[in-house]
Design an enzyme around this catalytic site. Structure first.
Site, short mmCIF file in Angstrom:
data_model
loop_
_atom_site.label_atom_id
_atom_site.label_comp_id
_atom_site.label_asym_id
_atom_site.label_seq_id
_atom_site.Cartn_x
_atom_site.Cartn_y
_atom_site.Cartn_z
NE ARG A 28 2.54 -5.26 11.17
CZ ARG A 28 3.55 -5.05 10.33
NH1 ARG A 28 4.73 -5.62 10.54
NH2 ARG A 28 3.39 -4.28 9.29
CE LYS B 154 -2.27 -0.95 3.84
NZ LYS B 154 -1.77 -2.28 4.29
NE ARG C 108 7.57 -3.06 5.49
CZ ARG C 108 6.26 -2.77 5.50
NH1 ARG C 108 5.67 -2.30 4.41
NH2 ARG C 108 5.54 -2.96 6.58
NE ARG D 2 6.65 -0.70 9.73
CZ ARG D 2 5.47 -0.70 9.11
NH1 ARG D 2 5.35 -0.12 7.93
NH2 ARG D 2 4.44 -1.27 9.68
NE ARG E 276 -4.00 -1.45 10.25
CZ ARG E 276 -2.95 -0.90 9.65
NH1 ARG E 276 -2.97 0.37 9.32
NH2 ARG E 276 -1.88 -1.63 9.39
P1 AMP Z 1 1.07 0.24 8.92
O1 AMP Z 1 2.22 1.14 8.68
O2 AMP Z 1 -0.17 0.67 8.20
O3 AMP Z 1 1.39 -1.20 8.68
O4 AMP Z 1 0.71 0.37 10.47
C1 AMP Z 1 1.63 -0.02 11.48
C2 AMP Z 1 0.93 -0.08 12.83
O5 AMP Z 1 0.39 1.21 13.15
C3 AMP Z 1 -0.25 -1.02 12.90
O6 AMP Z 1 0.13 -2.36 13.12
C4 AMP Z 1 -1.03 -0.43 14.05
O7 AMP Z 1 -0.44 -0.76 15.29
C5 AMP Z 1 -0.84 1.06 13.84
N1 AMP Z 1 -1.93 1.61 12.99
C6 AMP Z 1 -1.81 2.16 11.75
N2 AMP Z 1 -2.99 2.54 11.26
C7 AMP Z 1 -3.90 2.21 12.19
C8 AMP Z 1 -5.31 2.32 12.27
N3 AMP Z 1 -6.03 2.84 11.26
N4 AMP Z 1 -5.92 1.91 13.40
C9 AMP Z 1 -5.22 1.38 14.42
N5 AMP Z 1 -3.90 1.23 14.40
C10 AMP Z 1 -3.23 1.63 13.30
#
Ligand code: AMP
Length: 367
Positions: free
Chosen positions: A323, A191, A305, A311, A266
């Site tokens: 996740r 994404k 990654r 990360r 989400r």
């Molecule tokens: P991402 O970079 O989108 O993979 O997000 C990394 C982490 O950020 C996720 O595993 C969540 O812990 C947190 N996070 C990101 N977006 C959301 C969301 N919309 N709602 C809740 N937690 C989020």
């Protein structure tokens, strides 16, 4: 929202509000001219509605005629006006009221006023239902105004865009439809990578909630400290916190042509909050475009990654699998939410980055 030719318009003044403006105009004209048997001259085509409604509210005797002028082509004043005057009413020594639907630059009324004075009326007044004071800059006095309005292109109640829209009983104002896309898919679907490319291509603002959280963690803000405890375990940050943050991010871009939401919504609550936020801006989610990728490929991509992203949630296979589990339990059901509204577009997320951008672009083009 309505469409006329290639443009979009949203409601601006209701029929009731327009009627109050006509009432206001009629009140002033009745007060001054009730006993003068005026000649009301409507300027075609725009003033046919206001002339009809205004003269029905006029309390004395009057005569009615029409003049035809034109100075608009599309939404822009051409700077020249054409005048067709075939009046069968002798204006000499009469009280004449030019009735306009709207006066903006004042070009038409000024030219008309000059031409009509040649007929030696006893008095010549100008009445307009709407005036745009920001752009009207002529010496000629506008004697009667129903209501001032801001300088926006409006249609309805006699006013048109290339001849459409005159019959609408309400007033509409031009608006640009936004492209608001939820870029969806499990962790590691690509994404972020794709959003970076698509935001350039479509001139959209990219909001990644994960990136905003990581930025806050890096800068050791209160929000960052709170989010970190959830993120490190692969869990979602609570809705209340995430929604508030997302709203604040959207507010930073009042003139955006649209958004790519990456990693949001989400949860069900987040999807509803997004609908409310966009509705408050007279817009909506255009569609959810989802990258569909096999789970084992996701795990491999994320481990890969993790070697360079720094990360913590990419470094460990258990957290990665957690996740993905959280995704299936809490996030994946959102597919149904958008599918029920006919807004779900699935895209094969396996292949080269360029191939996937092409597939996504094909969906973005449709929205
Ligand atoms: P991402 O970079 O989108 O993979 O997000 C990394 C982490 O950020 C996720 O595993 C969540 O812990 C947190 N996070 C990101 N977006 C959301 C969301 N919309 N709602 C809740 N937690 C989020």
């Amino acid at each position: 929202m309505i469409q006329l030719h290639d443009l979009y318009f949203k409601p601006f003044l209701s029929f009731h509000e327009i009627d109050s403006a006509v009432e206001n105009l009629a009140y002033q004209i009745n007060r001054d001219l009730k006993d003068k048997t005026p000649v009301f001259l409507g300027i075609l085509n725009g003033s046919y509605m206001v002339l009809a409604d205004l003269t029905r509210k006029f309390k004395g005797d009057c005569e009615i005629g029409f003049l035809r002028t034109s100075s608009y082509s599309g939404t822009a004043s051409t700077g020249e006006i054409r005048l067709d005057m075939e009046l069968d009413i002798d204006l000499t020594d009469r009280v004449v009221v030019i009735v306009e639907d709207i006066v903006d630059s004042g070009l038409t009324v000024e030219a008309l006023s000059r031409k009509l004075k040649i007929h030696n009326p006893a008095a010549l007044y100008i009445a307009t239902l709407f005036l745009k004071p920001e752009v009207y800059n002529r010496d000629l006095k506008i004697d009667y105004v129903g209501q001032n309005i801001e300088n926006k292109f409006v249609v309805g109640y006699g006013m048109d865009y290339n001849n459409l829209g005159r019959n609408l009983p309400e007033l509409y104002v031009q608006t640009k439809p936004m492209k608001n896309i939820v870029l969806f898919g499990p962790p590691g679907a690509g994404k972020g990578t794709q959003a970076e490319r698509l935001k350039e291509k479509y001139g959209l603002v990219h909001i990644s909630t994960g990136d905003v959280f990581r930025y806050n963690i890096k800068n050791a803000t209160e929000l960052g400290t709170l989010a970190k405890s959830f993120m490190d375990k692969g869990n979602l940050v609570p809705d209340e916190v995430t929604i508030k943050m997302l709203n604040a991010e959207v507010e930073k871009h009042p003139n955006a042509a649209g958004f790519i939401f990456d990693g949001f919504p989400r949860t069900d609550a987040q999807a509803k909050a997004l609908d409310e936020l966009l509705e408050s801006k007279d817009t909506q989610v255009s569609g959810m475009v989802a990258l569909e990728v096999d789970d084992e490929i996701l795990v491999q991509r994320l481990l890969e990654r993790g070697k360079s992203s720094g990360r913590p949630d990419d470094a460990n296979e258990t957290v990665i699998r957690d996740r993905i589990k959280v995704y299936y339990k809490q996030t994946a059901p959102l597919k149904n939410y958008y599918q029920a509204q006919d807004k779900y577009y699935g895209v094969d997320g396996e292949g080269s980055i360029d191939e996937i951008t092409d597939r996504l672009s094909a969906e973005f083009d449709k929205l």
